[in-house]
Design a protein around this motif. Structure first.
Motif, PDB file in Angstrom:
ATOM      1  N   SER A  88       1.034  -1.527   0.023  1.00 15.00           N
ATOM      2  CA  SER A  88      -0.238   0.115   0.286  1.00 15.00           C
ATOM      3  C   SER A  88       0.837   1.105  -0.497  1.00 15.00           C
ATOM      4  O   SER A  88       0.707   1.865  -1.182  1.00 15.00           O
ATOM      5  CB  SER A  88      -0.632  -0.325   1.380  1.00 15.00           C
ATOM      6  OG  SER A  88      -2.038  -0.709   1.052  1.00 15.00           O
ATOM      7  N   SER A  89       2.087   1.577   1.360  1.00 13.53           N
ATOM      8  CA  SER A  89       2.492   2.411   0.667  1.00 13.53           C
ATOM      9  C   SER A  89       4.013   2.030   1.741  1.00 13.53           C
ATOM     10  O   SER A  89       4.726   1.249   2.415  1.00 13.53           O
ATOM     11  CB  SER A  89       2.180   3.313   1.863  1.00 13.53           C
ATOM     12  OG  SER A  89       2.854   4.454   2.407  1.00 13.53           O
ATOM     13  N   VAL A  90       5.556   2.733   0.523  1.00 13.59           N
ATOM     14  CA  VAL A  90       6.377   3.387   1.569  1.00 13.59           C
ATOM     15  C   VAL A  90       6.813   4.239   1.349  1.00 13.59           C
ATOM     16  O   VAL A  90       6.147   5.116   0.725  1.00 13.59           O
ATOM     17  CB  VAL A  90       7.273   2.276   0.458  1.00 13.59           C
ATOM     18  CG1 VAL A  90       8.505   2.617   0.493  1.00 13.59           C
ATOM     19  CG2 VAL A  90       6.495   1.183  -0.433  1.00 13.59           C
ATOM     20  N   CYS A  91       7.248   4.875   3.010  1.00 13.78           N
ATOM     21  CA  CYS A  91       7.504   5.817   3.083  1.00 13.78           C
ATOM     22  C   CYS A  91       8.957   6.074   4.063  1.00 13.78           C
ATOM     23  O   CYS A  91       9.274   5.006   4.508  1.00 13.78           O
ATOM     24  CB  CYS A  91       6.088   6.596   3.892  1.00 13.78           C
ATOM     25  SG  CYS A  91       5.919   6.739   5.769  1.00 13.78           S
ATOM     26  N   GLY A  92       9.316   6.892   3.858  1.00 15.78           N
ATOM     27  CA  GLY A  92      10.318   6.864   4.979  1.00 15.78           C
ATOM     28  C   GLY A  92      10.154   8.860   6.452  1.00 15.78           C
ATOM     29  O   GLY A  92       9.631   9.716   5.986  1.00 15.78           O
ATOM     30  N   VAL A  93      11.261   8.123   6.901  1.00 13.85           N
ATOM     31  CA  VAL A  93      10.726   8.759   8.400  1.00 13.85           C
ATOM     32  C   VAL A  93      12.232   9.424   7.853  1.00 13.85           C
ATOM     33  O   VAL A  93      13.478   8.688   8.518  1.00 13.85           O
ATOM     34  CB  VAL A  93      10.935   8.012   9.739  1.00 13.85           C
ATOM     35  CG1 VAL A  93      10.685   9.118  10.804  1.00 13.85           C
ATOM     36  CG2 VAL A  93       9.046   7.814   9.162  1.00 13.85           C
ATOM     37  N   ASP A  94      12.290  10.998   9.185  1.00 16.11           N
ATOM     38  CA  ASP A  94      14.250  11.444   9.669  1.00 16.11           C
ATOM     39  C   ASP A  94      14.230  11.222  10.765  1.00 16.11           C
ATOM     40  O   ASP A  94      13.364  12.666  11.112  1.00 16.11           O
ATOM     41  CB  ASP A  94      14.366  13.154   8.168  1.00 16.11           C
ATOM     42  CG  ASP A  94      15.787  13.050   9.022  1.00 16.11           C
ATOM     43  OD1 ASP A  94      16.175  11.988   9.621  1.00 16.11           O
ATOM     44  OD2 ASP A  94      16.415  13.981   8.633  1.00 16.11           O
ATOM     45  N   TRP A  95      15.074  10.622  11.665  1.00 15.87           N
ATOM     46  CA  TRP A  95      15.138  10.640  12.829  1.00 15.87           C
ATOM     47  C   TRP A  95      16.576  11.140  13.509  1.00 15.87           C
ATOM     48  O   TRP A  95      16.445  10.912  14.422  1.00 15.87           O
ATOM     49  CB  TRP A  95      14.759   9.125  13.679  1.00 15.87           C
ATOM     50  CG  TRP A  95      13.488   8.213  13.466  1.00 15.87           C
ATOM     51  CD1 TRP A  95      13.121   7.473  12.528  1.00 15.87           C
ATOM     52  CD2 TRP A  95      12.752   8.850  14.927  1.00 15.87           C
ATOM     53  NE1 TRP A  95      11.699   7.212  13.116  1.00 15.87           N
ATOM     54  CE2 TRP A  95      11.047   8.010  14.197  1.00 15.87           C
ATOM     55  CE3 TRP A  95      12.012   9.404  15.259  1.00 15.87           C
ATOM     56  CZ2 TRP A  95      10.207   8.312  14.972  1.00 15.87           C
ATOM     57  CZ3 TRP A  95      11.032   9.635  15.949  1.00 15.87           C
ATOM     58  CH2 TRP A  95       9.766   8.891  15.358  1.00 15.87           C
ATOM     59  N   VAL A  96      16.836  11.575  12.367  1.00  9.55           N
ATOM     60  CA  VAL A  96      17.698  13.063  12.617  1.00  9.55           C
ATOM     61  C   VAL A  96      19.376  12.191  13.446  1.00  9.55           C
ATOM     62  O   VAL A  96      20.126  12.266  11.949  1.00  9.55           O
ATOM     63  CB  VAL A  96      17.420  13.999  14.272  1.00  9.55           C
ATOM     64  CG1 VAL A  96      18.840  14.752  14.136  1.00  9.55           C
ATOM     65  CG2 VAL A  96      16.194  14.514  13.322  1.00  9.55           C
ATOM     66  N   ASP A  97      18.923  10.741  13.731  1.00 17.26           N
ATOM     67  CA  ASP A  97      20.540  10.396  13.984  1.00 17.26           C
ATOM     68  C   ASP A  97      20.193   8.961  13.226  1.00 17.26           C
ATOM     69  O   ASP A  97      21.077   8.605  12.601  1.00 17.26           O
ATOM     70  CB  ASP A  97      20.012   9.857  15.750  1.00 17.26           C
ATOM     71  CG  ASP A  97      19.125   9.113  16.048  1.00 17.26           C
ATOM     72  OD1 ASP A  97      18.627   9.426  15.448  1.00 17.26           O
ATOM     73  OD2 ASP A  97      19.044   8.584  17.120  1.00 17.26           O
ATOM     74  N   HIS A  98      19.456   8.844  12.618  1.00 17.82           N
ATOM     75  CA  HIS A  98      19.084   7.438  11.269  1.00 17.82           C
ATOM     76  C   HIS A  98      17.696   8.343  10.530  1.00 17.82           C
ATOM     77  O   HIS A  98      17.262   8.862  10.718  1.00 17.82           O
ATOM     78  CB  HIS A  98      19.025   6.232  12.602  1.00 17.82           C
ATOM     79  CG  HIS A  98      17.210   6.388  12.974  1.00 17.82           C
ATOM     80  ND1 HIS A  98      17.911   6.295  14.522  1.00 17.82           N
ATOM     81  CD2 HIS A  98      17.127   5.245  12.598  1.00 17.82           C
ATOM     82  CE1 HIS A  98      16.620   5.785  14.857  1.00 17.82           C
ATOM     83  NE2 HIS A  98      16.069   5.336  13.961  1.00 17.82           N
ATOM     84  N   LEU A  99      17.579   7.175   9.779  1.00 19.82           N
ATOM     85  CA  LEU A  99      16.621   6.892   8.644  1.00 19.82           C
ATOM     86  C   LEU A  99      16.214   6.059   9.270  1.00 19.82           C
ATOM     87  O   LEU A  99      16.290   4.936   9.569  1.00 19.82           O
ATOM     88  CB  LEU A  99      17.109   7.712   7.046  1.00 19.82           C
ATOM     89  CG  LEU A  99      17.822   8.729   6.530  1.00 19.82           C
ATOM     90  CD1 LEU A  99      18.727   8.398   5.454  1.00 19.82           C
ATOM     91  CD2 LEU A  99      16.871   9.597   6.404  1.00 19.82           C
ATOM     92  N   GLN A 100      14.926   6.435   8.718  1.00 18.99           N
ATOM     93  CA  GLN A 100      14.066   5.061   8.723  1.00 18.99           C
ATOM     94  C   GLN A 100      12.964   4.609   7.574  1.00 18.99           C
ATOM     95  O   GLN A 100      12.345   5.456   6.892  1.00 18.99           O
ATOM     96  CB  GLN A 100      12.959   4.877   9.825  1.00 18.99           C
ATOM     97  CG  GLN A 100      12.068   3.511  10.471  1.00 18.99           C
ATOM     98  CD  GLN A 100      11.441   3.917  10.995  1.00 18.99           C
ATOM     99  OE1 GLN A 100      10.841   4.751  11.677  1.00 18.99           O
ATOM    100  NE2 GLN A 100      11.889   3.399  13.205  1.00 18.99           N
TER     101      GLN A 100
END
Lengths: 364, 158
Positions: B64-76
């Motif tokens: 359905s969906s693929v999304c990114g997140v920026d947690w500052v110390d790492h990406l997700q």
């Protein structure tokens, strides 16, 4: 014959918004296609990180002007999941009625646009005339025709106004009669049938793999509707049927949408009856805290165009840390190259018309 | 989807959670199980295998969906996968380090993930290895920054 690249768009009568379909044509036959989007990208998700939670509801309306109710609904739903708020029954049925009004008017907008693409100018006037009655219901309920700003985090903004039930039932009863006339006009036209039947065929396996959702997927024989199979807002307590067609061509997608409009009328009628049985003291809206506890949540619901999903990451403040929007048309248009490969150029408006394009939510 | 029909038509959430953790044991953990929802944490080395297994053995037909997140110390990277037979949705979160933002692409498993991965690449700078056409989609081709990272400030943002 030598191949030729043709750029259809960004301003083209079939595109219904700013996007481009680049096709490589060998004579009349499309060999390869490449959709190009992004003309309307405004960083919607990033903008939300700078706004408090209630301020995002009117922004969610503007993702798609003709599905504003469902977009605001899915946003409120994901925040409610983060806050662990359960709505009152009254608010749930009001949302159901508002969503189905939105679905009917969105499908009518699609019918008007698609009929005009195929040269049927009468359907444009007929469908938009009927749509106006549902927009009037929106005005009575929410005060606005299109960008309604009606759902709230924890409920809806207001209860039904005086005599809304009578007006709503009048519109629905009238609409069902007129719909039969519209169906007779469309299905009785041999030009319409010959342009829609057997073009843009997608089989069941591919429809799921390409990520298609909503009427496009159900037109290919996938029997799945989030309202029934992942129920929300008391949809499971209403008696209605999911429209599915196995053919997978442009006509099947048209038939699914027509049937969905009839089913929406049925849902509105039943929800109104349920609403009448509830006590007037039932609140339409709960007060919720400004700050959302930290966590990750997602919510999805059935948009007129397909599955709309929002993924929220909250960090304990009054603004979201990240809000992801999964737009149904963004994925449907990415599969458009498979729809048009091998067809004639003149069939492209008929096929892409049945996707029900909306660029506001595609580019976000 | 496989034609061999050896997948389970409508697996329960407990079955999905148990089955996936048993096969990919050290690399994947269950975070939460709720009605019609399973949440996984996964290592990035295993994600391609997990997705292939979910599609072929447990009948997850759609990404359905693929999304990114920026947690500052790492990406997700966060995946949402749908099963049409029973309405179950699986969420998989995969951590990606800042200095080596590579992850295997799933666009060849589900074609619906194609544009989602392109969008995540252009907005977060996460590189999907094995993607058929990893180019910018929504933003202009000459952008040299990734606008959805937290280091890119909006007006009024600290």
């Amino acid at each position: 014959m030598a191949d030729m690249w043709i750029t259809m768009g960004p301003q083209h009568p079939f595109s219904h918004g700013l996007w481009t379909l680049k096709i490589r044509a060998d004579g009349e036959i499309v060999k390869e296609a490449e959709p190009v989007v992004g003309y309307l990208h405004r960083g919607w998700e990033k903008e939300c990180e700078n706004r408090t939670y209630p301020l995002i509801i009117p922004m969610a309306d503007r993702l798609c002007y003709s599905a504003s109710m469902t977009w605001a609904h899915v946003y409120c739903k994901v925040v409610e999941e983060a806050l662990e708020v359960e709505l009152s029954d009254r608010a749930k049925y009001l949302r159901v009625i508002a969503d189905e009004i939105c679905r009917i008017q969105s499908h009518l907008m699609w019918l008007a646009a698609m009929g005009t693409d195929l040269g049927n100018l009468t359907i444009f006037l007929w469908a938009l005339r009927e749509r106006e009655f549902f927009l009037d219901l929106n005005v009575k309920l929410c005060g606005q025709r299109l960008t309604t700003n009606y759902p709230r985090i924890g409920g809806v903004r207001n209860d039904m106004p005086y005599l809304f039930e009578r007006d709503c039932m009048r519109v629905v009863d009238r609409f069902e009669k007129v719909m039969w006339e519209i169906v007779a006009m469309m299905d009785g036209s041999s030009i319409f049938l010959s342009r829609m039947r057997g073009v843009g065929v997608i089989n069941r396996k591919d429809a799921a793999n390409y990520g298609l959702t909503g009427p496009v997927m159900r037109g290919s024989g996938v029997d799945f509707d989030i309202r029934r199979d992942d129920p929300y807002c008391n949809y499971d307590q209403l008696d209605w049927e999911v429209a599915v067609s196995k053919d997978g061509d442009a006509y099947a997608r048209y038939a699914v949408r027509i049937e969905e409009m009839f089913q929406s009328c049925e849902i509105i009628r039943q929800a109104m009856v349920k609403l009448k049985g509830l006590p007037r003291t039932d609140p339409v809206r709960f007060k919720v805290p400004r700050k959302v506890p930290a966590g990750t949540h997602f919510a999805r619901l059935e948009d007129p165009r397909g599955e709309s999903l929002m993924y929220l990451i909250s960090d304990g403040t009054d603004k979201p840390y990240r809000l992801k929007v999964r737009s149904p048309i963004f994925v449907n248009v990415s599969a458009s190259k498979h729809f048009v490969e091998g067809v004639r150029i003149a069939d492209i408006p008929a096929i892409m018309g049945t996707l029900d394009m909306c660029l506001g939510e595609t580019d976000r | 989807m496989v034609d061999t029909k050896d997948f389970i038509e409508a697996p329960s959430v407990e079955h999905i959670a148990g089955d996936v953790t048993r096969v990919f044991s050290p690399n994947i953990t269950v975070r939460k199980v709720a009605p019609r929802r399973v949440h996984f944490n996964c290592d990035r080395e295993a994600i391609h295998g997990v997705c292939k297994y979910l599609r072929d053995a447990l009948n997850f037909e759609q990404a359905s969906s693929v999304c990114g997140v920026d947690w500052v110390d790492h990406l997700q990277v966060v995946y949402h996968l749908s099963n049409y037979s029973n309405g179950v949705m699986v969420e998989i979160t995969v951590d990606v380090p800042n200095d080596d933002p590579h992850i295997d692409s799933v666009a060849l498993i589900w074609e619906g993930a194609d544009w989602h991965e392109r969008e995540t690449y252009e907005l977060f700078g996460i590189i999907f290895d094995g993607h058929p056409k990893l180019e910018r989609l929504l933003t202009p081709q000459n952008y040299e920054f990734f606008p959805f990272r937290k280091s890119y400030k909006l007006r009024g943002q600290q």
